[in-house]
Design an enzyme around this catalytic site. Structure first.
Site, short mmCIF file in Angstrom:
data_model
loop_
_atom_site.label_atom_id
_atom_site.label_comp_id
_atom_site.label_asym_id
_atom_site.label_seq_id
_atom_site.Cartn_x
_atom_site.Cartn_y
_atom_site.Cartn_z
N ASP A 74 0.80 -1.22 0.00
CA ASP A 74 0.00 0.00 0.00
C ASP A 74 0.84 1.28 0.00
O ASP A 74 0.31 2.37 0.22
CB ASP A 74 -0.96 0.02 1.20
N ARG A 84 0.99 7.05 0.01
CA ARG A 84 0.26 6.04 0.80
C ARG A 84 -1.15 5.94 0.22
O ARG A 84 -1.87 6.92 0.12
CB ARG A 84 0.20 6.48 2.27
N ASP A 140 -5.27 -1.11 3.52
CA ASP A 140 -4.15 -1.47 4.39
C ASP A 140 -3.77 -2.92 4.07
O ASP A 140 -4.60 -3.84 4.21
CB ASP A 140 -4.55 -1.33 5.86
N THR A 141 -2.55 -3.14 3.62
CA THR A 141 -2.08 -4.49 3.30
C THR A 141 -1.24 -5.03 4.44
O THR A 141 -0.71 -4.27 5.25
CB THR A 141 -1.24 -4.47 2.01
N GLU A 200 1.91 -6.49 6.65
CA GLU A 200 3.28 -6.00 6.72
C GLU A 200 4.26 -6.98 6.06
O GLU A 200 4.03 -8.20 6.04
CB GLU A 200 3.69 -5.81 8.18
N ARG A 254 3.77 12.01 3.80
CA ARG A 254 3.46 11.17 2.64
C ARG A 254 2.20 11.68 1.94
O ARG A 254 1.25 12.12 2.60
CB ARG A 254 3.25 9.71 3.07
#
Length: 355
Positions: free
Chosen positions: A158, A172, A177-178, A180, A222
């Site tokens: 992501d 971002r 949300d992917t 980690e 970001r």
């Protein structure tokens, strides 16, 4: 003498007729006067007659005058009544007119309100159509309002690095949300590598389009954006493949409902992160609290041997708390920094001990 008598009678009759014109009740006096005159004529001719006919005629005149005074209306009242009637009629007409005007005004207000509601509905429909057109537009369409950029590197599923107007930026992806892949404490989470590989395959070295969020940057500087590749929103592609969950950070919630629908479809298919029971949740990923689902007809395999903890990198740093960490790093550290530890990242935003 005879002429005087007739003149008196004529004058009396005319007077009495005037009183009769004033009020009909005076006719009784007129009749009595004429009867007295008749008896007086009989007396002159020597015929039988009532006694004192002059008094009868005189009483007839007096009676007419009395009746005229009793029953006649004052001139002012007589003239005032028509005026009052006219005023009442005018007031009544005005009241009716005002009432009609009021009803007409209320109808016009109701009609204007309905027209406004219809206009608002039409405007909303147009906005939805425009939004649908924007999503369907090719990424290189000048009317799409998107910002062109080049992807230089994929950080993880992501997060990407881009070149924008000759400068390097970190982007971002919004609302996704992917798992980690480079967390110093959590290590590689399930489907983290798959998400990174998917992003690498589709975005690395490619020309993309960016749609910045309402809040354009996060606290780490970001860029926050929806990323488009070949006319498709890549944020949605990650959700469709089951490689990301919906992560909400207001005010960037423009496509939240659509994202939720895509996430629900992937969850129903049990693909990607949704193939692991209790793994993905609204507050993140819980790899240590889950287990891989297994078919019911297959025997349970023996639990794997415990793996040794990954060795800390030689240049790793460890601090007891954020106070100690800020003495060395006043602004905190990102998750890619050797000093990053999840215990210092209570809001799970991949930045420890930020101010």
């Amino acid at each position: 003498m005879k002429a005087i008598r007739y003149t008196f009678i004529t004058a009396g009759v005319l007077f009495l007729l005037t009183t009769v014109a004033v009020t009909p009740w005076a006719a009784a006096g007129l009749l009595l006067f004429l009867y007295g005159c008749y008896q007086l004529a009989k007396q002159r001719n020597g015929k039988p007659h009532l006694p004192k006919p002059r008094w009868i005629a005189a009483f007839g005149i007096l009676l007419s005058v009395i009746l005229a005074f009793i029953f006649v209306e004052p001139v002012e009242e007589a003239t005032q009544k028509p005026v009052e009637t006219e005023e009442k009629t005018a007031d009544h007409k005005q009241e009716k007119l005002t009432k009609k005007e009021k009803e007409l005004a209320e109808r016009e207000q109701a009609l204007a309100k309905k027209e406004k509601e219809l206009a608002d509905k039409e405007k909303l429909k147009e906005q939805k159509k425009e939004a649908g057109k924007e999503k369907a537009l090719p990424a290189d369409s000048p009317s799409s309002g998107l910002i062109p950029a080049s992807v230089t590197r994929v950080v993880d599923g992501d997060t990407i690095k881009i070149t924008l107007d000759g400068r390097q930026e970190t982007v971002r992806l919004i609302l996704v949300d992917t798992p980690e892949t480079k967390h110093p404490r959590l290590g590689v989470q399930p489907f983290g590598q798959e998400a990174s590989a998917f992003t690498e395959e589709h975005l690395s070295g490619k020309e993309i389009k960016l749609e910045p969020g309402i809040q354009e940057r996060d606290r780490y500087g970001r860029l926050l954006a929806y990323v488009y590749i070949d006319g498709q929103m890549f944020n949605q592609l990650l959700l469709e493949q089951g490689l990301a969950r919906v992560a909400v950070y207001p005010p960037n919630t423009q496509y939240l409902d659509e994202m939720k629908e895509i996430e629900a479809a992937a969850k129903a298919k049990k693909i990607g992160i949704w193939s692991i029971e209790n793994y993905a949740d609204d507050d993140g990923y819980h790899a240590n609290e889950t287990k891989q689902q297994a078919p019911a007809d297959k025997p349970q395999s023996a639990p794997p041997a415990p793996q040794p903890e990954p060795a800390q990198p030689a240049d790793s740093e460890s601090y007891q708390n954020c106070t100690e960490l800020r003495k060395v790093h006043p602004d905190g550290v990102p998750d890619s920094h050797p000093a990053y530890e999840s215990k210092h990242d209570r809001d799970n935003d991949r930045w420890a001990c930020e101010r």
